[in-house]
Design an enzyme around this catalytic site. Sequence first.
Site, mmCIF file in Angstrom:
data_model
loop_
_atom_site.group_PDB
_atom_site.id
_atom_site.type_symbol
_atom_site.label_atom_id
_atom_site.label_comp_id
_atom_site.label_asym_id
_atom_site.label_seq_id
_atom_site.Cartn_x
_atom_site.Cartn_y
_atom_site.Cartn_z
ATOM 1 N N HIS A 135 5.177 0.801 -4.433
ATOM 2 C CA HIS A 135 5.739 1.654 -3.380
ATOM 3 C C HIS A 135 6.787 0.845 -2.623
ATOM 4 O O HIS A 135 6.507 0.303 -1.547
ATOM 5 C CB HIS A 135 4.627 2.133 -2.445
ATOM 6 C CG HIS A 135 5.061 3.166 -1.458
ATOM 7 N ND1 HIS A 135 4.252 4.197 -1.053
ATOM 8 C CD2 HIS A 135 6.212 3.336 -0.773
ATOM 9 C CE1 HIS A 135 4.883 4.953 -0.160
ATOM 10 N NE2 HIS A 135 6.083 4.431 0.031
ATOM 11 N N GLU A 156 6.164 5.056 -6.229
ATOM 12 C CA GLU A 156 6.011 5.914 -5.052
ATOM 13 C C GLU A 156 7.109 5.608 -4.052
ATOM 14 O O GLU A 156 7.612 4.488 -3.994
ATOM 15 C CB GLU A 156 4.665 5.648 -4.365
ATOM 16 C CG GLU A 156 3.449 5.941 -5.181
ATOM 17 C CD GLU A 156 2.179 5.647 -4.409
ATOM 18 O OE1 GLU A 156 1.126 6.121 -4.843
ATOM 19 O OE2 GLU A 156 2.231 4.935 -3.384
ATOM 20 N N HIS A 166 -5.734 6.936 -1.811
ATOM 21 C CA HIS A 166 -5.797 6.441 -0.432
ATOM 22 C C HIS A 166 -7.259 6.292 -0.009
ATOM 23 O O HIS A 166 -7.985 7.263 0.148
ATOM 24 C CB HIS A 166 -5.063 7.333 0.568
ATOM 25 C CG HIS A 166 -4.623 6.557 1.785
ATOM 26 N ND1 HIS A 166 -3.397 5.941 1.884
ATOM 27 C CD2 HIS A 166 -5.269 6.257 2.930
ATOM 28 C CE1 HIS A 166 -3.284 5.317 3.041
ATOM 29 N NE2 HIS A 166 -4.418 5.492 3.696
#
Length: 238
Positions: free
Chosen positions: A43, A70, A191
């Site tokens: 990310h 991401e 998450h």
Amino acid sequence: MVRLSVNINKIATLRNSRGGNNPDLIKVALDCERFGAQGITVHPRPDERHIRYDDVRVLKEVLATEFNIEGNSRERKFVDLVLANKPAQVTLVPDELGQITSNHGWDTVVHQEYLKDAIAEFKEAGIRVSIFVDAVPKMVEAAATTGTDRIELYTENYARHYHKGKELAIAPYIETANIANSAGLGINAGHDLDLQNLAFFGANLPGLLEVSIGHALISDALYYGLESTIKQYLKQLN
């Protein structure tokens, strides 16, 4: 089989804290693959505080498993990075500048037209698209009209309430997963999934294809070692 994609942001954070190349991010990514992970997630953020844009370019050249990038598609630099490196999947996350970690999904109703345009650009380049969404029925229903291939369910609420009652914690996710399945959307999740709550989630979420796990997995690796930790996560999933 639910696929495990290891998010290696925390490895990059540790490396960057001292400069140099210890730990070696690329070696860790290759070791994750060698130990059984079916994908690598990164990310990159505009400030490059963990994953650097150059890391993405090197990883693209060496990874044998699925590469998932991401990030915030409202940053043109991010869009250009993804288009130039063509990962198997791009996951669009509604980050704000300076945000410590992703903490909510897209409002797919408000941002409907924007998402359609962004997704179309990536799909034209042959990249599978997933968008980060909360476990809210109307958000999943609206996501289905954007052209995305998959959604990634934001699982922080599940993880937070798991120990208070796992059946109640997962109920909204099952409801939204059923909507996604009916709409033909693939389902990812991520998450705060960890060794305590992952098995129940994986066994009970209909149509789950992939989980992306970073913080908890890397933290567990401090105690169990990276190879053992990845194998434990894979065991929880399958």
